[in-house]
Design a protein around this motif. Structure first.
Motif, PDB file in Angstrom:
ATOM      1  N   PRO A   1       0.803  -1.227   0.000  1.00 47.88           N
ATOM      2  CA  PRO A   1       0.000   0.000   0.000  1.00 47.88           C
ATOM      3  C   PRO A   1       0.837   1.279   0.000  1.00 47.88           C
ATOM      4  CG  PRO A   1      -0.971  -1.589   1.482  1.00 47.88           C
ATOM      5  CD  PRO A   1       0.334  -2.182   1.039  1.00 47.88           C
ATOM      6  N   ALA A   2       1.930   1.309   0.762  1.00 48.82           N
ATOM      7  CA  ALA A   2       2.744   2.522   0.824  1.00 48.82           C
ATOM      8  C   ALA A   2       3.372   2.832  -0.538  1.00 48.82           C
ATOM      9  CB  ALA A   2       3.835   2.367   1.882  1.00 48.82           C
ATOM     10  N   LEU A   3       3.785   1.804  -1.271  1.00 47.06           N
ATOM     11  CA  LEU A   3       4.378   2.012  -2.588  1.00 47.06           C
ATOM     12  C   LEU A   3       3.327   2.430  -3.609  1.00 47.06           C
ATOM     13  CD1 LEU A   3       6.845  -1.020  -2.690  1.00 47.06           C
ATOM     14  CD2 LEU A   3       7.396   1.390  -2.286  1.00 47.06           C
ATOM     15  N   ILE A   4       2.132   1.858  -3.496  1.00 45.48           N
ATOM     16  CA  ILE A   4       1.038   2.276  -4.377  1.00 45.48           C
ATOM     17  C   ILE A   4       0.675   3.732  -4.098  1.00 45.48           C
ATOM     18  CG2 ILE A   4      -1.352   1.852  -5.034  1.00 45.48           C
ATOM     19  CD1 ILE A   4      -0.955  -1.071  -4.256  1.00 45.48           C
ATOM     20  N   GLU A   5       0.645   4.092  -2.821  1.00 43.34           N
ATOM     21  CA  GLU A   5       0.343   5.492  -2.464  1.00 43.34           C
ATOM     22  C   GLU A   5       1.364   6.436  -3.085  1.00 43.34           C
ATOM     23  OE1 GLU A   5       0.092   8.449   1.443  1.00 43.34           O
ATOM     24  OE2 GLU A   5       0.508   6.314   1.709  1.00 43.34           O
ATOM     25  N   GLU A   6       2.648   6.055  -3.036  1.00 41.45           N
ATOM     26  CA  GLU A   6       3.688   6.906  -3.602  1.00 41.45           C
ATOM     27  C   GLU A   6       3.499   7.064  -5.104  1.00 41.45           C
ATOM     28  OE1 GLU A   6       7.289   9.210  -3.578  1.00 41.45           O
ATOM     29  OE2 GLU A   6       5.733   8.703  -2.123  1.00 41.45           O
ATOM     30  N   THR A   7       3.167   5.976  -5.793  1.00 39.35           N
ATOM     31  CA  THR A   7       2.937   6.056  -7.232  1.00 39.35           C
ATOM     32  C   THR A   7       1.752   6.956  -7.545  1.00 39.35           C
ATOM     33  OG1 THR A   7       3.822   3.818  -7.501  1.00 39.35           O
ATOM     34  CG2 THR A   7       2.543   4.695  -9.320  1.00 39.35           C
ATOM     35  N   LEU A   8       0.680   6.836  -6.763  1.00 40.10           N
ATOM     36  CA  LEU A   8      -0.480   7.704  -6.955  1.00 40.10           C
ATOM     37  C   LEU A   8      -0.120   9.165  -6.711  1.00 40.10           C
ATOM     38  CD1 LEU A   8      -3.203   5.564  -5.133  1.00 40.10           C
ATOM     39  CD2 LEU A   8      -3.218   6.169  -7.550  1.00 40.10           C
ATOM     40  N   ARG A   9       0.688   9.402  -5.733  1.00 41.55           N
ATOM     41  CA  ARG A   9       1.011  10.780  -5.358  1.00 41.55           C
ATOM     42  C   ARG A   9       1.856  11.485  -6.411  1.00 41.55           C
ATOM     43  NH1 ARG A   9       4.879  13.700  -2.750  1.00 41.55           N
ATOM     44  NH2 ARG A   9       6.273  11.893  -2.585  1.00 41.55           N
ATOM     45  N   VAL A  10       2.885  10.801  -6.923  1.00 39.57           N
ATOM     46  CA  VAL A  10       3.838  11.485  -7.821  1.00 39.57           C
ATOM     47  C   VAL A  10       3.610  11.154  -9.287  1.00 39.57           C
ATOM     48  CG1 VAL A  10       5.555  11.502  -5.980  1.00 39.57           C
ATOM     49  CG2 VAL A  10       5.589   9.653  -7.665  1.00 39.57           C
ATOM     50  N   GLY A  11       2.854  10.078  -9.587  1.00 35.74           N
ATOM     51  CA  GLY A  11       2.597   9.717 -10.973  1.00 35.74           C
ATOM     52  C   GLY A  11       3.786   9.042 -11.635  1.00 35.74           C
ATOM     53  N   ILE A  12       3.608   8.733 -12.906  1.00 37.82           N
ATOM     54  CA  ILE A  12       4.647   8.096 -13.719  1.00 37.82           C
ATOM     55  C   ILE A  12       4.893   8.946 -14.949  1.00 37.82           C
ATOM     56  CG2 ILE A  12       5.293   6.029 -15.026  1.00 37.82           C
ATOM     57  CD1 ILE A  12       3.389   4.448 -13.209  1.00 37.82           C
ATOM     58  N   ASN A  13       6.148   9.372 -15.130  1.00 40.72           N
ATOM     59  CA  ASN A  13       6.540  10.230 -16.259  1.00 40.72           C
ATOM     60  C   ASN A  13       5.698  11.504 -16.307  1.00 40.72           C
ATOM     61  OD1 ASN A  13       8.507   8.390 -17.149  1.00 40.72           O
ATOM     62  ND2 ASN A  13       7.033   7.269 -18.393  1.00 40.72           N
ATOM     63  N   THR A  14       5.591  12.174 -15.172  1.00 45.51           N
ATOM     64  CA  THR A  14       4.850  13.429 -15.087  1.00 45.51           C
ATOM     65  C   THR A  14       5.825  14.565 -14.802  1.00 45.51           C
ATOM     66  OG1 THR A  14       4.484  13.301 -12.674  1.00 45.51           O
ATOM     67  CG2 THR A  14       2.917  12.142 -14.104  1.00 45.51           C
ATOM     68  N   VAL A  15       5.287  15.768 -14.621  1.00 42.92           N
ATOM     69  CA  VAL A  15       6.128  16.927 -14.309  1.00 42.92           C
ATOM     70  C   VAL A  15       6.407  17.033 -12.815  1.00 42.92           C
ATOM     71  CG1 VAL A  15       5.321  18.214 -16.314  1.00 42.92           C
ATOM     72  CG2 VAL A  15       4.080  18.413 -14.157  1.00 42.92           C
ATOM     73  N   HIS A  16       5.849  16.136 -12.031  1.00 43.39           N
ATOM     74  CA  HIS A  16       6.100  16.158 -10.583  1.00 43.39           C
ATOM     75  C   HIS A  16       7.598  15.952 -10.340  1.00 43.39           C
ATOM     76  CE1 HIS A  16       5.905  15.157  -6.326  1.00 43.39           C
ATOM     77  NE2 HIS A  16       4.629  15.538  -6.321  1.00 43.39           N
ATOM     78  N   PRO A  17       8.189  16.746  -9.444  1.00 47.50           N
ATOM     79  CA  PRO A  17       9.641  16.623  -9.228  1.00 47.50           C
ATOM     80  C   PRO A  17      10.077  15.252  -8.709  1.00 47.50           C
ATOM     81  CG  PRO A  17       8.623  18.049  -7.559  1.00 47.50           C
ATOM     82  CD  PRO A  17       7.598  17.826  -8.630  1.00 47.50           C
ATOM     83  N   GLU A  18       9.173  14.499  -8.102  1.00 49.03           N
ATOM     84  CA  GLU A  18       9.519  13.185  -7.582  1.00 49.03           C
ATOM     85  C   GLU A  18       8.909  12.053  -8.409  1.00 49.03           C
ATOM     86  OE1 GLU A  18       8.592  12.923  -3.404  1.00 49.03           O
ATOM     87  OE2 GLU A  18       8.936  15.069  -3.118  1.00 49.03           O
ATOM     88  N   THR A  19       8.486  12.367  -9.622  1.00 46.31           N
ATOM     89  CA  THR A  19       7.779  11.380 -10.435  1.00 46.31           C
ATOM     90  C   THR A  19       8.590  10.108 -10.644  1.00 46.31           C
ATOM     91  OG1 THR A  19       6.632  11.031 -12.533  1.00 46.31           O
ATOM     92  CG2 THR A  19       8.676  12.285 -12.616  1.00 46.31           C
ATOM     93  N   ARG A  20       7.889   9.007 -10.772  1.00 47.78           N
ATOM     94  CA  ARG A  20       8.539   7.764 -11.150  1.00 47.78           C
ATOM     95  C   ARG A  20       8.814   7.826 -12.661  1.00 47.78           C
ATOM     96  NH1 ARG A  20       8.455   4.503  -6.849  1.00 47.78           N
ATOM     97  NH2 ARG A  20       6.654   4.332  -5.456  1.00 47.78           N
ATOM     98  N   ILE A  21       9.960   7.308 -13.055  1.00 49.39           N
ATOM     99  CA  ILE A  21      10.363   7.330 -14.457  1.00 49.39           C
ATOM    100  C   ILE A  21      10.273   5.909 -15.018  1.00 49.39           C
ATOM    101  CG2 ILE A  21      12.174   7.891 -16.106  1.00 49.39           C
ATOM    102  CD1 ILE A  21      11.034  10.315 -14.675  1.00 49.39           C
ATOM    103  N   ALA A  22       9.592   5.769 -16.137  1.00 50.09           N
ATOM    104  CA  ALA A  22       9.472   4.462 -16.792  1.00 50.09           C
ATOM    105  C   ALA A  22       9.596   4.673 -18.293  1.00 50.09           C
ATOM    106  CB  ALA A  22       8.139   3.808 -16.450  1.00 50.09           C
ATOM    107  N   GLN A  23      10.704   4.235 -18.847  1.00 49.04           N
ATOM    108  CA  GLN A  23      10.893   4.364 -20.293  1.00 49.04           C
ATOM    109  C   GLN A  23      11.814   3.262 -20.800  1.00 49.04           C
ATOM    110  OE1 GLN A  23      12.261   8.177 -21.631  1.00 49.04           O
ATOM    111  NE2 GLN A  23      12.097   7.624 -23.797  1.00 49.04           N
ATOM    112  N   MET A  24      11.383   2.611 -21.853  1.00 47.06           N
ATOM    113  CA  MET A  24      12.211   1.605 -22.518  1.00 47.06           C
ATOM    114  C   MET A  24      12.691   2.193 -23.828  1.00 47.06           C
ATOM    115  SD  MET A  24      11.166  -2.188 -23.765  1.00 47.06           S
ATOM    116  CE  MET A  24      12.108  -2.989 -25.067  1.00 47.06           C
ATOM    117  N   PRO A  25      13.996   2.206 -24.069  1.00 47.14           N
ATOM    118  CA  PRO A  25      14.519   2.807 -25.302  1.00 47.14           C
ATOM    119  C   PRO A  25      14.018   2.093 -26.551  1.00 47.14           C
ATOM    120  CG  PRO A  25      16.274   2.423 -23.700  1.00 47.14           C
ATOM    121  CD  PRO A  25      15.071   1.705 -23.189  1.00 47.14           C
ATOM    122  N   ALA A  26      14.028   2.814 -27.665  1.00 47.55           N
ATOM    123  CA  ALA A  26      13.669   2.237 -28.964  1.00 47.55           C
ATOM    124  C   ALA A  26      14.943   1.666 -29.590  1.00 47.55           C
ATOM    125  CB  ALA A  26      13.040   3.294 -29.856  1.00 47.55           C
ATOM    126  N   PHE A  27      15.263   0.431 -29.239  1.00 49.07           N
ATOM    127  CA  PHE A  27      16.540  -0.159 -29.641  1.00 49.07           C
ATOM    128  C   PHE A  27      16.668  -0.309 -31.156  1.00 49.07           C
ATOM    129  CE2 PHE A  27      16.080  -1.638 -25.248  1.00 49.07           C
ATOM    130  CZ  PHE A  27      17.317  -1.286 -24.735  1.00 49.07           C
TER     131      PHE A  27
END
Length: 293
Positions: free
Chosen positions: A149-175
């Motif tokens: 739950p604590a990790l889900i809360e953190e993801t909800l709070r900061v988002g993924i690949n957003t402008v939030h300064p603490e956002t989670r980053i998720a990107q796979m390169p185009a190899f």
């Protein structure tokens, strides 16, 4: 004096009106109907004086009872907020372990969390949380950054690949598209990844390509996905050796992912939802996975 015509069957006088050979009887309105009309008209007049009714320019008559729907709704909202205050405070202040062990509080989470999820999350993840094409299933207990739950809360709070300064980053390169790997390397590493979740694919006919792909994987992909392709949750790299996929686990889709890359996105909710609401959603999403068979 005009002669009064009477109906030969009922003996009642007629009105003198006739339509297609049918004559209208001069039958009085039933007394019960008259009483009903009188009572309703009197009640309407009384009601006009009791409640808001008549517009007067920019205002209206307030009524002797001094009530209206606005004040009624406001009172109910205040009452609802008062009832919510107790459990909302507990949800926001108590640790996850205490909430998860309190079945009464979890029932509140399931009811209020269902509404929050429907309003904010169901558009992407589906009403039941099972996801759809390119959006993850939240009920399979397969997580990128962890399903506590604590990790889900953190993801909800900061988002993924957003402008939030603490956002989670998720990107796979185009190899393939960015020419980090040639066409054969892309197909070979895709074949190896496919074989991780589909052991039957490892046949003598495919063995050479799979072994070549394993070498490419070790030098190109293992840093994020781990040596055995089981993922690294700390960096949000998915497990490639299980049957759960976001974008699809068939060979053609894996080739497309390696070639063109992937970049997911989830908005940040810390400005739209309160801390208690985010925590409720985190518990609700966690509970979705725990309740699945």
């Amino acid at each position: 004096m005009a002669e009064v015509e009477r109906d030969p069957v009922s003996g009642r006088e007629t009105t003198g009106h006739e339509w297609n050979g049918i004559k209208e009887l001069d039958t009085p309105v039933p007394r019960g109907v008259l009483m009903f009309l009188i009572v309703t008209h009197v009640w309407a007049i009384v009601w006009w004086f009791l409640v808001p009714s008549w517009p007067l320019g920019t205002i209206y008559t307030k009524g002797l009872l001094d009530i209206d729907q606005k004040t009624t709704v406001e009172a109910r909202v205040i009452e609802g907020q008062r009832e919510r205050a107790n459990w909302a405070t507990r949800l926001e202040s108590e640790p996850y372990e205490a909430i998860l062990s309190d079945e009464n509080l979890m029932n509140v989470v399931r009811s209020s969390g269902r509404q929050l999820f429907g309003d904010n999350c169901a558009a992407c993840h589906g009403r039941d949380g099972r996801g759809r094409a390119n959006y993850p299933d939240l009920t399979d207990d397969d997580w990128l950054w962890g399903g506590e739950p604590a990790l889900i809360e953190e993801t909800l709070r900061v988002g993924i690949n957003t402008v939030h300064p603490e956002t989670r980053i998720a990107q796979m390169p185009a190899f393939g598209r960015d020419q980090m790997l040639d066409r054969e390397q892309v197909r070979s590493v895709a074949a190896y990844v496919y074989s991780l979740s589909q052991p039957d694919y490892s046949t003598p006919d495919n063995l050479d390509r799979i072994q070549a792909g394993q070498e490419v994987f070790a030098t190109t992909c293992a840093a994020c996905h781990g040596e055995n392709g089981e993922g690294i949750r700390e960096v949000g790299a998915p497990n490639l050796a299980d049957p759960y996929w976001v974008y699809g686990g068939d060979l053609d889709t894996i080739i497309a992912s390696v070639h063109g890359g992937r970049q997911g996105h989830m908005p940040t909710w810390d400005e739209r939802l309160t801390g208690a609401e985010i925590k409720t959603l985190a518990l609700y999403v966690h509970d979705l996975g725990m309740r699945q068979p």
